[in-house]
Design a protein around this motif. Structure first.
Motif, PDB file in Angstrom:
ATOM      1  N   MET A  71       0.831  -1.196   0.000  1.00  0.00           N
ATOM      2  CA  MET A  71       0.000   0.000   0.000  1.00  0.00           C
ATOM      3  C   MET A  71       0.864   1.244   0.000  1.00  0.00           C
ATOM      4  SD  MET A  71      -1.373  -0.599   3.930  1.00  0.00           S
ATOM      5  CE  MET A  71      -1.838  -2.289   3.629  1.00  0.00           C
ATOM      6  N   ALA A  72       0.339   2.476  -0.061  1.00  0.00           N
ATOM      7  CA  ALA A  72      -1.023   2.860  -0.238  1.00  0.00           C
ATOM      8  C   ALA A  72      -1.057   4.207  -0.961  1.00  0.00           C
ATOM      9  CB  ALA A  72      -1.702   2.984   1.127  1.00  0.00           C
ATOM     10  N   PRO A  73      -0.740   4.224  -2.281  1.00  0.00           N
ATOM     11  CA  PRO A  73      -0.846   5.482  -3.026  1.00  0.00           C
ATOM     12  C   PRO A  73      -2.302   5.928  -3.141  1.00  0.00           C
ATOM     13  CG  PRO A  73      -0.478   3.666  -4.528  1.00  0.00           C
ATOM     14  CD  PRO A  73      -0.371   3.096  -3.139  1.00  0.00           C
ATOM     15  N   ASP A  88      -3.202  -3.580  -1.973  1.00  0.00           N
ATOM     16  CA  ASP A  88      -3.166  -4.895  -2.609  1.00  0.00           C
ATOM     17  C   ASP A  88      -4.505  -5.633  -2.591  1.00  0.00           C
ATOM     18  OD1 ASP A  88      -3.103  -5.429   0.104  1.00  0.00           O
ATOM     19  OD2 ASP A  88      -1.430  -6.840   0.021  1.00  0.00           O
ATOM     20  N   GLU A  89      -5.471  -5.146  -1.816  1.00  0.00           N
ATOM     21  CA  GLU A  89      -6.786  -5.781  -1.768  1.00  0.00           C
ATOM     22  C   GLU A  89      -7.871  -4.923  -2.422  1.00  0.00           C
ATOM     23  OE1 GLU A  89      -7.704  -6.982   2.212  1.00  0.00           O
ATOM     24  OE2 GLU A  89      -5.880  -8.179   2.414  1.00  0.00           O
ATOM     25  N   GLY A  90      -7.488  -3.874  -3.150  1.00  0.00           N
ATOM     26  CA  GLY A  90      -8.479  -3.066  -3.855  1.00  0.00           C
ATOM     27  C   GLY A  90      -8.379  -1.583  -3.554  1.00  0.00           C
ATOM     28  N   ARG A 125      -7.890  -8.030  -6.347  1.00  0.00           N
ATOM     29  CA  ARG A 125      -6.454  -8.194  -6.161  1.00  0.00           C
ATOM     30  C   ARG A 125      -5.662  -7.212  -7.016  1.00  0.00           C
ATOM     31  NH1 ARG A 125      -2.917  -9.647  -2.364  1.00  0.00           N
ATOM     32  NH2 ARG A 125      -0.889 -10.032  -3.314  1.00  0.00           N
ATOM     33  N   LEU A 126      -4.708  -6.521  -6.386  1.00  0.00           N
ATOM     34  CA  LEU A 126      -3.744  -5.686  -7.091  1.00  0.00           C
ATOM     35  C   LEU A 126      -2.335  -6.136  -6.681  1.00  0.00           C
ATOM     36  CD1 LEU A 126      -5.420  -2.173  -6.709  1.00  0.00           C
ATOM     37  CD2 LEU A 126      -5.442  -3.656  -8.724  1.00  0.00           C
ATOM     38  N   TYR A 160      -0.725   1.137 -12.134  1.00  0.00           N
ATOM     39  CA  TYR A 160      -2.180   1.206 -12.296  1.00  0.00           C
ATOM     40  C   TYR A 160      -2.590   2.668 -12.469  1.00  0.00           C
ATOM     41  CZ  TYR A 160      -2.267  -3.533 -10.313  1.00  0.00           C
ATOM     42  OH  TYR A 160      -2.070  -4.873 -10.065  1.00  0.00           O
ATOM     43  N   GLU A 161      -3.623   2.897 -13.288  1.00  0.00           N
ATOM     44  CA  GLU A 161      -4.204   4.238 -13.355  1.00  0.00           C
ATOM     45  C   GLU A 161      -5.444   4.281 -12.471  1.00  0.00           C
ATOM     46  OE1 GLU A 161      -4.654   7.285 -16.791  1.00  0.00           O
ATOM     47  OE2 GLU A 161      -6.541   6.160 -16.726  1.00  0.00           O
ATOM     48  N   LEU A 162      -5.414   5.146 -11.485  1.00  0.00           N
ATOM     49  CA  LEU A 162      -6.568   5.382 -10.628  1.00  0.00           C
ATOM     50  C   LEU A 162      -7.303   6.607 -11.146  1.00  0.00           C
ATOM     51  CD1 LEU A 162      -8.242   4.828  -8.065  1.00  0.00           C
ATOM     52  CD2 LEU A 162      -6.573   6.186  -6.774  1.00  0.00           C
ATOM     53  N   SER A 163      -8.609   6.448 -11.375  1.00  0.00           N
ATOM     54  CA  SER A 163      -9.449   7.531 -11.859  1.00  0.00           C
ATOM     55  C   SER A 163     -10.535   7.826 -10.833  1.00  0.00           C
ATOM     56  CB  SER A 163     -10.081   7.136 -13.201  1.00  0.00           C
ATOM     57  OG  SER A 163     -11.079   8.061 -13.589  1.00  0.00           O
ATOM     58  N   VAL A 164     -10.701   9.106 -10.488  1.00  0.00           N
ATOM     59  CA  VAL A 164     -11.721   9.542  -9.531  1.00  0.00           C
ATOM     60  C   VAL A 164     -12.499  10.695 -10.170  1.00  0.00           C
ATOM     61  CG1 VAL A 164     -12.163  10.522  -7.253  1.00  0.00           C
ATOM     62  CG2 VAL A 164     -10.300   8.872  -7.558  1.00  0.00           C
TER      63      VAL A 164
END
Length: 232
Positions: free
Chosen positions: A117-119, A148-150, A174-175, A181-185
């Motif tokens: 974790m945890a960006p 790592d769990e979402g 699972r990550l 990864y691209e995180l989109s908000v």
């Protein structure tokens, strides 16, 4: 003669319609960017950002520049397990794009974690005044956290000298570590739409702020950030 002319016109119209269908449609235009950068060396300007700390942790942190990304500063003598527990506050580095935002906005950032974790992408409604060292603090804010769990969505507040936080939403999948990864908000009124890869979810939250700053946080281990974009 009239019949022949009509037949020629019909063929011409049919050919024109076929050409219009056969032609590749123009790709949709990208939404206008409010701000975009990469975190590669030379790809961003620190003057565009405000470093911010947690009000309950006396630690501001800093970013380490790598050739293709930035990562949060962590204690060199801490183990990976210590960084997610008793030494977590020593790993915390956070910054916000300097302009306050309002209305519907999408925030995207490519990121990775080196352990578990945890960006995070962070939306801050209240930013404390600078202290005697020029440091700012997140007061009311939301963290959308990759691990790592979402994904977890946390809401933080600081009142009467006390920090409080609660989990407002989550999704489990699972990550993997050391994977980009691209995180989109997307914030649409009181709706928060979150996605990473093929894992989107959304929820309604009356506590979402109408105006806010947006940024990133690295914590609880080494986190890498490759880019950042704000679009309407």
């Amino acid at each position: 003669m009239v019949g022949a002319t009509r037949r020629l016109l019909a063929v011409a119209v049919a050919c024109s319609m076929w050409a219009a269908v056969a032609a590749d449609p123009a790709p949709p235009a990208d939404p206008p960017a409010v701000y975009a950068c990469t975190f590669a060396e030379g790809g961003w300007d620190r003057a565009d950002w405000i470093l911010a700390s947690r009000p309950d942790w006396d630690h501001e942190g800093n970013w380490i520049q790598r050739p293709e990304y930035i990562e949060n500063e962590v204690p060199a003598d801490a183990t990976e397990d210590e960084m997610v527990s008793k030494r977590a506050k020593e790993t915390y580095t956070s910054m916000l794009y300097k302009e306050r935002l309002e209305g519907d906005v999408t925030i995207r950032s490519k990121m990775a974690f080196a352990h578990r974790m945890a960006p995070s992408i962070v939306l801050t409604s209240e930013l404390g005044p600078a202290d005697d060292k020029g440091r700012r603090t997140h007061l009311g804010h939301f963290e959308i956290v990759l691990f790592d769990e979402g994904i977890n969505v946390w809401r933080h507040e600081f009142k009467d000298g006390r920090a409080r936080w609660e989990k407002r939403a989550y999704a489990r999948f699972r990550l993997e570590k050391d994977t980009e990864y691209e995180l989109s908000v997307t914030k649409k009124g009181k709706l928060l739409i979150v996605a990473v890869g093929e894992h989107p979810f959304a929820y309604h939250d009356e506590l979402l702020p109408d105006t806010f700053w947006a940024g990133i946080t690295g914590a609880e281990g080494v986190n890498r950030f490759y880019d950042f974009a704000l679009t309407r």
